[in-house]
Design an enzyme around this catalytic site. Structure first.
Site, PDB file in Angstrom:
ATOM      1  N   ALA A  28      -4.739  -0.229  -2.694  1.00 51.40           N
ATOM      2  CA  ALA A  28      -4.043   0.133  -1.462  1.00 51.40           C
ATOM      3  C   ALA A  28      -5.042   0.240  -0.316  1.00 51.40           C
ATOM      4  O   ALA A  28      -6.183   0.666  -0.519  1.00 51.40           O
ATOM      5  CB  ALA A  28      -3.320   1.470  -1.636  1.00 51.40           C
ATOM      6  N   LYS A  29      -4.596  -0.145   0.877  1.00 51.23           N
ATOM      7  CA  LYS A  29      -5.415   0.081   2.070  1.00 51.23           C
ATOM      8  C   LYS A  29      -5.039   1.469   2.576  1.00 51.23           C
ATOM      9  O   LYS A  29      -4.277   1.637   3.548  1.00 51.23           O
ATOM     10  CB  LYS A  29      -5.176  -1.000   3.123  1.00 51.23           C
ATOM     11  N   ALA A  30      -5.544   2.457   1.864  1.00 49.42           N
ATOM     12  CA  ALA A  30      -5.189   3.856   2.082  1.00 49.42           C
ATOM     13  C   ALA A  30      -6.297   4.558   2.845  1.00 49.42           C
ATOM     14  O   ALA A  30      -7.493   4.302   2.613  1.00 49.42           O
ATOM     15  CB  ALA A  30      -4.960   4.555   0.743  1.00 49.42           C
ATOM     16  N   SER A  84       0.830  -1.204   0.000  1.00 49.13           N
ATOM     17  CA  SER A  84       0.000   0.000   0.000  1.00 49.13           C
ATOM     18  C   SER A  84       0.864   1.253   0.000  1.00 49.13           C
ATOM     19  O   SER A  84       0.598   2.222  -0.717  1.00 49.13           O
ATOM     20  CB  SER A  84      -0.926   0.006   1.222  1.00 49.13           C
ATOM     21  N   TYR A 126     -11.401   5.414   2.782  1.00 43.09           N
ATOM     22  CA  TYR A 126     -12.405   5.074   3.785  1.00 43.09           C
ATOM     23  C   TYR A 126     -13.334   6.234   4.120  1.00 43.09           C
ATOM     24  O   TYR A 126     -14.263   6.071   4.914  1.00 43.09           O
ATOM     25  CB  TYR A 126     -11.713   4.545   5.048  1.00 43.09           C
TER      26      TYR A 126
END
Length: 295
Positions: free
Chosen positions: A158-160, A64, A164
């Site tokens: 990506a876990k950006a 990420s 969220y």
């Protein structure tokens, strides 16, 4: 139940290579990650003293960061050890673990080439994401107003943190209407995921799940698919139009926080948690606690 703010707790947080008292783990208000969402994170769970799929989570954190164009100044092994040490330092054996990496305060602007990359790891008690009594009955989902963006629009692999924002908005709207969470479609109108969990749908004994081409192929998702195949269930991974939602008999979601949670309602559609949902919920609970799982 009174709210305990996350900035006012006892304990220790691993910050840039050393432990600092929980209340002293601070960043400046002009931190780039706060203003421009230049941060990536992971969510992990420790069960009985062992963090489930720890290295897979850490490797995804590094991937990420690479997608967001920065390099984490540690190795995967060092972050693995930091996660385990943080749990131990806080006396935790069953908990939630949150590693996060972000751009610092050296530059404020779209361009931030010279910012220092910071890394922190925190861990805390978090027994169940959803009400345990409600889980077996199935939780209720609303329809989210926002959709998962195209990979050509945002760094969806990506876990950006910035990705969220629409999840928070959608979950707040759902909770105000009495729901536990919300179902998000993707930019094409296909079923995508809940605000923080992947989704599976059952029809005629076959499990269907969306192709993760514009949202994360969750580590829990991969684990559940393996468990399902080991039990002999057929899984079809495909694009699922939103119009098909009413044709399924069972639905469940999964994620590190949510674990495996059956769904009883999505908007106007009703579902009954059955053998597939409930057996996979139980099998996952046994797996992460290193108990025997029956095929």
């Amino acid at each position: 139940m009174s709210l305990v703010p996350f900035d006012d707790r006892d304990g220790w947080i691993w910050l840039d290579g050393q432990f600092v008292p929980w209340r002293d783990a601070k960043v400046h208000v002009l931190t780039h990650g706060l203003h421009y969402a230049s941060a990536v994170f992971e969510g992990e769970r420790m069960y009985g003293g062992e963090i489930f799929e720890l290295t897979a989570h850490t490797e995804r954190l590094f991937k990420s960061a690479q997608i967001l164009d920065f390099k984490i100044p540690y190795t995967v092994a060092e972050i693995d050890e930091a996660c385990k040490a943080t749990c131990a330092r806080n006396g935790l054996t069953d908990c939630y673990v949150r590693p996060i990496a972000w751009r610092g305060s050296e530059m404020i602007g779209v361009s931030a080439q010279q910012t220092k990359i910071h890394v922190a790891v925190a861990a805390w008690d978090w027994p169940s994401y959803f009400d345990p009594e409600q889980k077996r009955k199935g939780i209720r989902l609303a329809h989210a107003i926002y959709r998962r963006p195209s990979p050509q629009t945002a760094p969806t692999m990506a876990k950006a943190v910035g990705l969220y924002m629409i999840c928070t908005i959608s979950k707040h709207a759902a909770e105000r209407d009495g729901y536990a969470d919300a179902l998000m479609l993707d930019y094409r109108g296909y079923i995508a995921e809940a605000t923080g969990a992947n989704i599976f749908l059952v029809r005629d004994g076959v499990i269907h799940t969306p192709t993760p081409d514009c949202f994360l192929d969750g580590i829990t998702r991969q684990t559940v698919m393996r468990l399902a195949r080991e039990k002999g269930f057929e899984i079809i991974e495909r694009h699922i139009p939103g119009e098909e939602l009413g044709t399924f008999s069972e639905v469940f979601i999964c994620g590190t926080a949510a674990e495996v949670t059956p769904v009883s309602e999505i908007g106007e559609h009703r579902f009954t948690p059955g053998n597939i949902s409930l057996s996979l919920m139980d099998d996952y609970a046994k797996l992460v606690r290193r108990e025997p799982v029956m095929a």
